[in-house]
Enzyme design. Sequence first.
Site, PDB file in Angstrom:
ATOM      1  N   GLU A  96       0.857  -1.194   0.000  1.00 26.18           N
ATOM      2  CA  GLU A  96       0.000   0.000   0.000  1.00 26.18           C
ATOM      3  C   GLU A  96       0.891   1.242   0.000  1.00 26.18           C
ATOM      4  OE1 GLU A  96      -3.482   2.233   2.646  1.00 26.18           O
ATOM      5  OE2 GLU A  96      -2.424   0.473   3.447  1.00 26.18           O
ATOM      6  N   GLU A 104      38.249  -3.408   1.561  1.00 28.05           N
ATOM      7  CA  GLU A 104      38.714  -2.288   2.380  1.00 28.05           C
ATOM      8  C   GLU A 104      39.522  -1.288   1.569  1.00 28.05           C
ATOM      9  OE1 GLU A 104      38.079  -5.689   5.225  1.00 28.05           O
ATOM     10  OE2 GLU A 104      39.044  -5.430   3.260  1.00 28.05           O
ATOM     11  N   ASN A 128      43.758  -5.995  -1.159  1.00 27.99           N
ATOM     12  CA  ASN A 128      42.577  -6.629  -0.574  1.00 27.99           C
ATOM     13  C   ASN A 128      42.638  -8.142  -0.753  1.00 27.99           C
ATOM     14  OD1 ASN A 128      39.751  -6.194   0.545  1.00 27.99           O
ATOM     15  ND2 ASN A 128      39.331  -7.487  -1.228  1.00 27.99           N
ATOM     16  N   PHE A 129      42.128  -8.877   0.254  1.00 27.02           N
ATOM     17  CA  PHE A 129      41.892 -10.310   0.119  1.00 27.02           C
ATOM     18  C   PHE A 129      40.607 -10.637   0.849  1.00 27.02           C
ATOM     19  CE2 PHE A 129      44.749  -9.737   3.753  1.00 27.02           C
ATOM     20  CZ  PHE A 129      44.063 -10.392   4.771  1.00 27.02           C
ATOM     21  N   GLU A 189      59.321  21.213   6.998  1.00 30.03           N
ATOM     22  CA  GLU A 189      57.943  21.705   6.963  1.00 30.03           C
ATOM     23  C   GLU A 189      57.540  22.371   8.277  1.00 30.03           C
ATOM     24  OE1 GLU A 189      53.455  20.192   5.698  1.00 30.03           O
ATOM     25  OE2 GLU A 189      55.028  18.726   6.162  1.00 30.03           O
ATOM     26  N   GLY A 217      53.839  16.468   2.599  1.00 24.18           N
ATOM     27  CA  GLY A 217      54.846  17.494   2.389  1.00 24.18           C
ATOM     28  C   GLY A 217      55.863  17.137   1.323  1.00 24.18           C
ATOM     29  N   HIS A 238      42.575  41.893  95.842  1.00 22.80           N
ATOM     30  CA  HIS A 238      41.895  41.345  97.021  1.00 22.80           C
ATOM     31  C   HIS A 238      40.661  40.521  96.647  1.00 22.80           C
ATOM     32  CE1 HIS A 238      39.200  44.914  96.596  1.00 22.80           C
ATOM     33  NE2 HIS A 238      38.316  44.130  97.209  1.00 22.80           N
ATOM     34  N   ASP A 281      46.806  46.874  94.561  1.00 19.68           N
ATOM     35  CA  ASP A 281      45.599  46.032  94.549  1.00 19.68           C
ATOM     36  C   ASP A 281      45.168  45.794  93.097  1.00 19.68           C
ATOM     37  OD1 ASP A 281      43.458  44.566  95.407  1.00 19.68           O
ATOM     38  OD2 ASP A 281      42.215  46.303  95.947  1.00 19.68           O
ATOM     39  N   SER A 299      33.923  45.687  93.969  1.00 16.23           N
ATOM     40  CA  SER A 299      35.375  45.557  93.904  1.00 16.23           C
ATOM     41  C   SER A 299      35.818  44.892  92.604  1.00 16.23           C
ATOM     42  CB  SER A 299      35.879  44.734  95.092  1.00 16.23           C
ATOM     43  OG  SER A 299      35.682  45.424  96.301  1.00 16.23           O
TER      44      SER A 299
END
Length: 691
Positions: A67, A142, A157-158, A232, A282, A482, A538, A635
């Site tokens: 659908e 890869e 690659n392998f 560099e 570089g 005192h 005192d 006192s």
Amino acid sequence: MALDRIMMLTISLSLLLFFHSTNSMLLGWVESPGYPSGYSPHASLNWSRCAPKGHALSIRLVHLDMEDSQDCVNDAIKVYSDGGLISILCGNMGFKELQSTVNPSLVSSSGGCLSLSFHSDYSNTQRHTGFRGFYTIKDFDECRDDPNNECTQFCHNFIGGYHCTCRHGYQLAKDKHTCSVSCSVDLSGLNEGDISSPMWPRSYAENANCLYSLSVEDHLQLELHFSVFDVEKSPNGHCIDALRIETPSGILGPFCGHTPPPSPVLTHSNDVKIHFTSDSFGTNKGFNLHFQTRDKVCSGTVTAHATATPQKAEHDRGQKVTVTCDVGYVVATHGVHTLSSQYETTCQSSGSWAPSHTCEPVNCGFPEIPNDGVLQLVGSDTPQTQYEAQIQFHCISEYYTLEGDDKYTCNASGDWVSAGGETNMPKCVPVCGRPQRHIGSAGRILGGENARLGEIPWHLLIKSPRAGASLINDRWAVTAAHVVDGILETTLQLYGGLVDGRKSSGAGVTLLKSEKIIIHPGYERPLSSGFRTNFDNDIALIKFTSRVNFGPNLLPICLPDVNMGVTVNEIGTVSGWGMTETHAASALLKYAHIGVYSLDTCRSTPNSQSNEAMVFSDNMFCAGASGKDSCKRDSGGPLVFPSLTVGTGPYYLAGIVSWGAPCRLLENKGYYTKVENYLDWIKNTIATNKS
């Protein structure tokens, strides 16, 4: 429908043959529930598979009839790669459209997983056949599909993986991905030769990590002459590739750019290592240098932060110099500072100086400040203490003021010195004689005015025996001798921060415990009969067991200045919890303003209990007013000046309530210990009883 089945079978066989020819393995089919007869409402399917390491998993849809709805909100297929949604499908597509627009994206990463979920709702108005696809694993390339394969030069690659190789002249590093040149060379024993960057004179190799080792006889040093230098360097000046010259005494560099190290480079060493590194980018040319030897000389700089006399760029073997440390530095032998700023040293055949000492910054040490919790350093509790370091002090309480300078600097002599030349540390001195509530202008003790809380904050209450004392700093109080004569010093208790003598605790009331009582050595104790005619000297000091925490209702009174004296008719304020005209001790602290009498009036002393005249000495004065006087149990309390000049101050302690005629005689003349005469004794006693 028969034609569709024939076409589907033909495509399937073709795909099987294709995958067989590419050494791939067909894993199986995935299809909607009820396929090809059609799926029912509320149908669902969840499917998931993963590829082994070095392989990828893919789904190839060969039929799609579902659908159709906007954004596939009704019936839908959702495909996920490693949990992330990569496709949502619905509607109807032919095989060619699926192959060109859908199937290329239904692939996992290397070793990854694919998941598929299918659902239908209830809204179908016609039957749809659904979908069918097959899933397969294949080798993941890869080298072609993985931009992060890490091979710096060649990638191969392998099935199930890949490996890296290098161009001629390079070797594969231990990480099995990086290609670098073999450029480490040991040139020990050669007194002359040339060294250049790898691949010279072409641009130097990428990922270089070169170490050139040079070693000659002990009495020689190596000299480096650069002819070409192009290494560099980044636009912001940082070295991308770099050359470093390493000797036992340190590292020169890193060097980069177009400017070589100052030539010739005198290494002052017979053992040198030249280390050169580069990254994977570089096209710079590199470097070329010629090395040779010469006799070792000693550098004109013997040690940092010092000057050598005589001053020369180089010194030959056997020459002596005097090393003088810079201002603020001293000679350090084996890391230990000496008191000297000079020493003599001799140039050795090895190109080194002996003896070899360093000049280290003078260290003033942590400043000696009292551990009273009041005087504190501003900022860190562990400040810098070396030459030219600065410290700042402050008092942490508003009831203290800083006596002395607040800022000190560590000088060249190893002393902390203020801007004013002061070497003694500042002190936090209690703010004395300044009540936050001013003393009233009228009243008397005998029937006098009640003191308000905070009006006489230095007055301390002694409950047993009933008497008074004056707070003079945060560890000491003064009273009459005192009062405390014969009392066990550790049992004496005083109360501060109150005006109601019936209280012993509660908000604001401070209990002060006695640690030591020191009576003036010139004080004479009464006869065994209890009669006495002499209250000379005192005066006594009370030391507390701990420091007093000042507050608005508990503050010290100032001691008088030397030669301040008391003047006839000068008005002072006496206070106490003693006897009133009702001949009963007052529950509340009372005060009165009284004047100083003349010497003639004071010499007219009342008789003692033995009917002998009382002794009046130069250590006393007397004071009173009509209907106003101190009395029994007052006192030891204070008589302070000034009294009536509200808003000024500070108040100072002029007298200590000592003796007088019996209150019932209403002579209105009391005798007071003259505090001014005891300033030296008070200060010396406090100084010798600090611990």
